[in-house]
Design a protein around this motif. Structure first.
Motif, mmCIF file in Angstrom:
data_model
loop_
_atom_site.group_PDB
_atom_site.id
_atom_site.type_symbol
_atom_site.label_atom_id
_atom_site.label_comp_id
_atom_site.label_asym_id
_atom_site.label_seq_id
_atom_site.Cartn_x
_atom_site.Cartn_y
_atom_site.Cartn_z
ATOM 1 N N ALA A 144 5.897 76.192 85.288
ATOM 2 C CA ALA A 144 7.264 75.690 85.190
ATOM 3 C C ALA A 144 7.893 76.160 83.892
ATOM 4 C CB ALA A 144 7.266 74.166 85.261
ATOM 5 N N LEU A 145 7.107 76.182 82.823
ATOM 6 C CA LEU A 145 7.590 76.629 81.523
ATOM 7 C C LEU A 145 8.107 78.071 81.614
ATOM 8 C CD1 LEU A 145 7.622 75.263 78.673
ATOM 9 C CD2 LEU A 145 5.519 76.525 78.189
ATOM 10 N N GLY A 146 7.321 78.931 82.229
ATOM 11 C CA GLY A 146 7.718 80.331 82.361
ATOM 12 C C GLY A 146 8.902 80.534 83.280
ATOM 13 N N LYS A 147 8.903 79.825 84.404
ATOM 14 C CA LYS A 147 9.998 80.009 85.362
ATOM 15 C C LYS A 147 11.326 79.492 84.823
ATOM 16 C CE LYS A 147 7.491 78.434 88.886
ATOM 17 N NZ LYS A 147 7.026 78.102 90.261
ATOM 18 N N SER A 148 11.275 78.471 83.974
ATOM 19 C CA SER A 148 12.526 77.965 83.415
ATOM 20 C C SER A 148 13.180 78.998 82.499
ATOM 21 C CB SER A 148 12.270 76.669 82.649
ATOM 22 O OG SER A 148 11.488 76.899 81.505
ATOM 23 N N MET A 149 12.379 79.933 81.964
ATOM 24 C CA MET A 149 12.931 81.009 81.145
ATOM 25 C C MET A 149 13.236 82.254 81.961
ATOM 26 S SD MET A 149 10.748 80.610 77.576
ATOM 27 C CE MET A 149 9.151 80.322 78.348
ATOM 28 N N CYS A 205 3.947 70.202 86.233
ATOM 29 C CA CYS A 205 4.758 70.404 85.033
ATOM 30 C C CYS A 205 6.245 70.322 85.369
ATOM 31 C CB CYS A 205 4.481 71.760 84.398
ATOM 32 S SG CYS A 205 2.930 71.848 83.496
ATOM 33 N N VAL A 206 6.996 69.743 84.443
ATOM 34 C CA VAL A 206 8.455 69.733 84.505
ATOM 35 C C VAL A 206 8.939 70.437 83.251
ATOM 36 C CG1 VAL A 206 10.540 68.330 84.592
ATOM 37 C CG2 VAL A 206 8.453 67.546 85.747
ATOM 38 N N ALA A 207 9.779 71.475 83.400
ATOM 39 C CA ALA A 207 10.199 72.273 82.254
ATOM 40 C C ALA A 207 11.696 72.533 82.288
ATOM 41 C CB ALA A 207 9.446 73.603 82.231
ATOM 42 N N ALA A 208 12.250 72.750 81.110
ATOM 43 C CA ALA A 208 13.675 73.072 80.990
ATOM 44 C C ALA A 208 13.855 74.117 79.902
ATOM 45 C CB ALA A 208 14.491 71.823 80.655
ATOM 46 N N PRO A 209 14.808 75.037 80.090
ATOM 47 C CA PRO A 209 15.023 76.105 79.109
ATOM 48 C C PRO A 209 15.832 75.635 77.910
ATOM 49 C CG PRO A 209 16.609 76.315 80.874
ATOM 50 C CD PRO A 209 15.714 75.160 81.251
ATOM 51 N N ILE A 210 15.586 76.248 76.763
ATOM 52 C CA ILE A 210 16.400 76.051 75.568
ATOM 53 C C ILE A 210 17.354 77.236 75.507
ATOM 54 C CG2 ILE A 210 16.392 75.812 73.057
ATOM 55 C CD1 ILE A 210 13.435 74.868 73.356
ATOM 56 N N LEU A 211 18.614 76.987 75.828
ATOM 57 C CA LEU A 211 19.573 78.075 76.001
ATOM 58 C C LEU A 211 20.401 78.301 74.742
ATOM 59 C CD1 LEU A 211 20.800 77.157 79.599
ATOM 60 C CD2 LEU A 211 19.190 78.973 78.966
ATOM 61 N N ILE A 212 20.503 79.557 74.336
ATOM 62 C CA ILE A 212 21.368 79.992 73.241
ATOM 63 C C ILE A 212 22.202 81.163 73.744
ATOM 64 C CG2 ILE A 212 21.495 80.931 70.901
ATOM 65 C CD1 ILE A 212 20.373 78.161 70.862
ATOM 66 N N ARG A 213 23.493 80.943 73.889
ATOM 67 C CA ARG A 213 24.418 81.976 74.353
ATOM 68 C C ARG A 213 23.917 82.688 75.612
ATOM 69 N NH1 ARG A 213 24.211 82.734 68.899
ATOM 70 N NH2 ARG A 213 23.067 84.700 69.061
ATOM 71 N N GLY A 214 23.487 81.906 76.570
ATOM 72 C CA GLY A 214 23.116 82.453 77.866
ATOM 73 C C GLY A 214 21.681 82.897 78.008
ATOM 74 N N ARG A 215 20.950 82.927 76.929
ATOM 75 C CA ARG A 215 19.549 83.359 76.997
ATOM 76 C C ARG A 215 18.627 82.178 76.717
ATOM 77 N NH1 ARG A 215 16.310 87.882 76.751
ATOM 78 N NH2 ARG A 215 18.092 89.296 76.689
ATOM 79 N N ALA A 216 17.516 82.133 77.454
ATOM 80 C CA ALA A 216 16.496 81.112 77.216
ATOM 81 C C ALA A 216 15.607 81.590 76.080
ATOM 82 C CB ALA A 216 15.680 80.856 78.479
ATOM 83 N N LEU A 235 12.300 61.377 84.412
ATOM 84 C CA LEU A 235 11.509 62.338 83.663
ATOM 85 C C LEU A 235 12.205 63.696 83.626
ATOM 86 C CD1 LEU A 235 8.926 63.036 82.125
ATOM 87 C CD2 LEU A 235 7.850 63.572 84.320
ATOM 88 N N ILE A 236 12.715 64.128 84.762
ATOM 89 C CA ILE A 236 13.418 65.408 84.833
ATOM 90 C C ILE A 236 14.629 65.417 83.901
ATOM 91 C CG2 ILE A 236 14.819 66.870 86.349
ATOM 92 C CD1 ILE A 236 12.867 66.113 88.622
ATOM 93 N N ASP A 237 15.400 64.351 83.930
ATOM 94 C CA ASP A 237 16.571 64.258 83.052
ATOM 95 C C ASP A 237 16.162 64.249 81.589
ATOM 96 O OD1 ASP A 237 18.269 64.267 85.196
ATOM 97 O OD2 ASP A 237 18.645 62.100 85.186
ATOM 98 N N ALA A 238 15.069 63.560 81.258
ATOM 99 C CA ALA A 238 14.617 63.486 79.872
ATOM 100 C C ALA A 238 14.218 64.858 79.345
ATOM 101 C CB ALA A 238 13.441 62.516 79.766
ATOM 102 N N VAL A 239 13.541 65.645 80.171
ATOM 103 C CA VAL A 239 13.135 66.992 79.755
ATOM 104 C C VAL A 239 14.367 67.870 79.537
ATOM 105 C CG1 VAL A 239 11.916 69.089 80.477
ATOM 106 C CG2 VAL A 239 10.888 66.836 80.882
ATOM 107 N N ARG A 240 15.304 67.793 80.458
ATOM 108 C CA ARG A 240 16.512 68.615 80.351
ATOM 109 C C ARG A 240 17.355 68.218 79.133
ATOM 110 N NH1 ARG A 240 18.837 69.202 85.933
ATOM 111 N NH2 ARG A 240 18.907 66.941 85.735
ATOM 112 N N VAL A 241 17.514 66.924 78.901
ATOM 113 C CA VAL A 241 18.296 66.453 77.752
ATOM 114 C C VAL A 241 17.617 66.851 76.437
ATOM 115 C CG1 VAL A 241 19.019 64.384 76.494
ATOM 116 C CG2 VAL A 241 19.430 64.561 78.961
ATOM 117 N N THR A 242 16.297 66.761 76.403
ATOM 118 C CA THR A 242 15.568 67.158 75.196
ATOM 119 C C THR A 242 15.769 68.630 74.891
ATOM 120 O OG1 THR A 242 13.877 65.452 75.578
ATOM 121 C CG2 THR A 242 13.301 67.262 74.103
ATOM 122 N N ALA A 243 15.712 69.477 75.917
ATOM 123 C CA ALA A 243 15.943 70.911 75.722
ATOM 124 C C ALA A 243 17.348 71.165 75.198
ATOM 125 C CB ALA A 243 15.708 71.662 77.025
ATOM 126 N N ASP A 244 18.321 70.441 75.723
ATOM 127 C CA ASP A 244 19.706 70.600 75.270
ATOM 128 C C ASP A 244 19.861 70.188 73.802
ATOM 129 O OD1 ASP A 244 20.431 71.513 77.757
ATOM 130 O OD2 ASP A 244 21.299 69.600 78.428
#
Length: 266
Positions: A144-149, A205-216, A235-244
């Motif tokens: 999940a970590l890899g696919k989110s990027m 695994c639940v994963a979310a990307p850390i995005l900077i100007r369109g790139r993970a 849990l899904i929302d928590a992971v996404r909010v943390t990444a943001d």
């Protein structure tokens, strides 16, 4: 007696390659190793290993430690010079909060080609759930970590990944390029990836990307057992909010004249 250097062995490229073979045998579980252990793990003759160590010690790359050897403390300066170290530092408080709230393993990773490299982790003490230590890597398509990027790479970069055979690490690993492409499109729209039994049969695994100007520039994940029924919207929302939040904090650092650390693609 040390073995005689051949012309090939004395070439800079050969020496560097063997030196990195020596360095690569150290990891989070093997921090101090003897000469024999280093030679065995690196596949190099003991005499060659000894000669390399004698060259690396004066440079501070390797240090003696009792009857063994360890990575030299000056190498920490090189690790701290990596752009992703800035991301790791800004992520630590948020990873800690997510770890405490979820009660599960939490990871930070970066993408290198078709591999996801683990950068940081927070573990649940005593939990035997498999976890990759910093520096280890996995095929990006199998986590999940890899696919989110992967969902945020350029078309050219994605084509290079899909052109290679997609190895199966577990029964649920996605190995069909068309299926993976469909999943990545969904990940891109949701900004979250869920993988059940794909990198390991017993891990979800639940994963979310850390995005900077369109790139993970990185991604975070929470990992738990495959049969954990608490992998829910919260849990899904928590992971996404943390990444943001990590993205927001890191963008402030980049705005201080460091934009080149993570160039965007938009």
């Amino acid at each position: 007696m040390y073995e005689q250097l051949s012309d090939t062995d004395d070439q800079p490229a050969s020496i560097l390659s063997k030196a990195f073979n020596v360095l690569s045998v150290f990891n989070a579980d093997q921090r101090v190793l003897t000469l024999t252990e280093i030679a065995r793990a690196s596949g190099l003759p003991k005499s060659t290993t000894h000669r390399l160590l004698r060259r690396l010690i004066p440079l501070g790359v390797i240090e003696s430690h009792g009857q063994g050897f360890k990575i030299g403390l000056p190498m920490r300066r090189l690790a701290s010079a990596m752009p992703i170290e800035s991301l790791r530092e800004s992520a630590l408080p948020h990873l800690g909060s997510l770890h405490r709230w979820s009660g599960r393993h939490v990871h930070l990773g970066g993408l290198r080609g078709d591999r996801v490299v683990f950068v940081e982790r927070f573990l649940v003490p005593g939990h035997k759930l498999p976890s990759a230590s910093p520096g280890m890597d996995l095929p990006a398509h199998a986590s999940a970590l890899g696919k989110s990027m992967l969902a945020f790479v350029t078309d050219q970069e994605l084509e290079a990944v899909l052109a290679k055979p997609l190895a199966a690490l577990a029964p649920n690993t996605v190995t069909d390029p068309k299926d993976l492409l469909t999943e990545l499109q969904n990940v891109r729209s949701r900004r979250v990836s869920v993988a059940r039994g794909e990198s390991h049969v017993d891990v979800t695994c639940v994963a979310a990307p850390i995005l900077i100007r369109g790139r993970a520039v990185g991604a975070i994940s929470v990992s738990t057992t495959a049969n954990d029924n608490a992998v829910d919207r919260a849990l899904i929302d928590a992971v996404r909010v943390t990444a943001d939040r990590i993205s927001r904090d890191n963008q402030r650092i980049l705005a201080q004249g460091n934009e080149i650390w993570f160039p965007g693609i938009d």
